[in-house]
Design a protein around this motif. Structure first.
Motif, short mmCIF file in Angstrom:
data_model
loop_
_atom_site.label_atom_id
_atom_site.label_comp_id
_atom_site.label_asym_id
_atom_site.label_seq_id
_atom_site.Cartn_x
_atom_site.Cartn_y
_atom_site.Cartn_z
N SER A 40 21.37 128.55 25.36
CA SER A 40 21.57 127.44 26.29
C SER A 40 20.32 126.55 26.34
O SER A 40 19.26 126.98 26.79
N HIS A 45 23.20 119.43 35.91
CA HIS A 45 24.47 119.31 36.65
C HIS A 45 24.23 118.30 37.77
O HIS A 45 23.20 118.36 38.44
N ARG A 98 29.42 118.36 40.25
CA ARG A 98 29.35 119.55 41.11
C ARG A 98 29.07 119.16 42.56
O ARG A 98 28.84 118.00 42.88
N GLN A 102 21.53 120.05 39.94
CA GLN A 102 20.69 121.15 39.46
C GLN A 102 20.19 120.83 38.07
O GLN A 102 20.92 120.27 37.25
N GLU A 104 18.46 122.78 34.76
CA GLU A 104 18.13 124.08 34.17
C GLU A 104 17.25 123.86 32.94
O GLU A 104 17.63 123.16 32.01
N GLU A 121 19.80 132.43 39.33
CA GLU A 121 21.16 132.27 38.85
C GLU A 121 21.57 130.82 39.06
O GLU A 121 21.11 130.16 40.01
N SER A 122 22.44 130.33 38.21
CA SER A 122 22.93 128.96 38.35
C SER A 122 23.56 128.78 39.73
O SER A 122 24.35 129.60 40.17
N ALA A 149 17.18 129.32 34.25
CA ALA A 149 18.41 130.07 34.47
C ALA A 149 18.24 131.54 34.06
O ALA A 149 17.69 131.85 33.00
N ASP A 201 18.17 131.42 27.29
CA ASP A 201 17.58 130.11 27.05
C ASP A 201 16.82 130.10 25.72
O ASP A 201 16.73 131.11 25.02
#
Length: 219
Positions: A40, A45, A98, A102, A104, A121-122, A149, A201
């Motif tokens: 990732s 978001h 959302r 956020q 990440e 955590e997300s 993340a 990640d």
């Protein structure tokens, strides 16, 4: 290449699942459960309000690629800006919008940006690092929302049953390559909309010499 010869994303997903199921059946004697990896990259978001601040009133994110759980990688990119105006350009937004914005990033990104992003955590952004975002029509400052993340595994219910785990479980996972890396504290997430995949990640992937599509074993 004609359309008849092209392989769709859904066909690739089906083939991947068939291969993983066959490998798990073949390697049952070794113990553990094989899981494909998805590396990732940094991403964002956004709430719809923040989408409109960055891209203009009434703007809607446009879809580039379907992802699991009803999400998609959008065509839209932003610049993220940390302390002392250190920035990273061309960071992709994931849709749909959302309820809370956020960002990440990796630990290496955090150092570059000069922010103290916690491992979370997300969705768990309370008290996380502040970050600024710049789009083509505007900019915004988040007083919190920037995280690294936490690694996790997405599973459909049938995958969880096969692996002998439940939603929320913490497991250890081994990459069986020349690095032989073991990841501890990997959280299991189970949902009907999920496709079997471990998310790590770019820092974790580079350290363990893992690429998207490689497999790891839950131990």
């Amino acid at each position: 290449m004609t359309d008849r010869n092209m392989v769709t994303d859904s066909q690739v997903e089906l083939i991947t699942r068939m291969v993983m199921e066959a490998l798990n059946q073949k390697n049952e004697s070794k113990g553990g459960y094989l899981v494909p990896v998805g590396v990732s990259a940094r991403h964002v978001h956004l709430t719809q309000e923040h989408v409109e601040i960055l891209f203009g009133k009434g703007y809607q994110l446009t879809k580039k690629k379907e992802l699991m759980g009803g999400q998609f990688a959008s065509n839209e990119l932003v610049t993220i800006v940390g302390l002392k105006l250190r920035a990273i350009e061309n960071v992709r937004i994931l849709g749909p919008a959302r309820g809370r914005s956020q960002v990440e990033i990796s630990a290496t990104d955090a150092v570059k940006l000069g922010v103290k992003a916690p491992i979370r955590e997300s969705g768990d952004v309370a008290g996380s690092a502040p970050i600024a975002l710049v789009g083509p029509k505007g900019a915004l400052y988040l007083t919190e929302g920037c995280i690294v993340a936490k690694r996790h595994i997405h599973m459909a219910p049938k995958d969880a049953i096969a692996a002998g785990v439940s939603d929320g479980d913490m497991v250890s996972v081994k990459a069986e390559n020349e690095r032989g890396t073991v990841f501890h504290e990997v959280k299991i997430r189970v949902d009907e909309s999920f496709t079997l995949e471990m998310h790590i990640d770019t820092d974790e992937a580079n350290a363990a010499k893992i690429a998207t599509g490689d497999s790891v074993r839950v131990i």
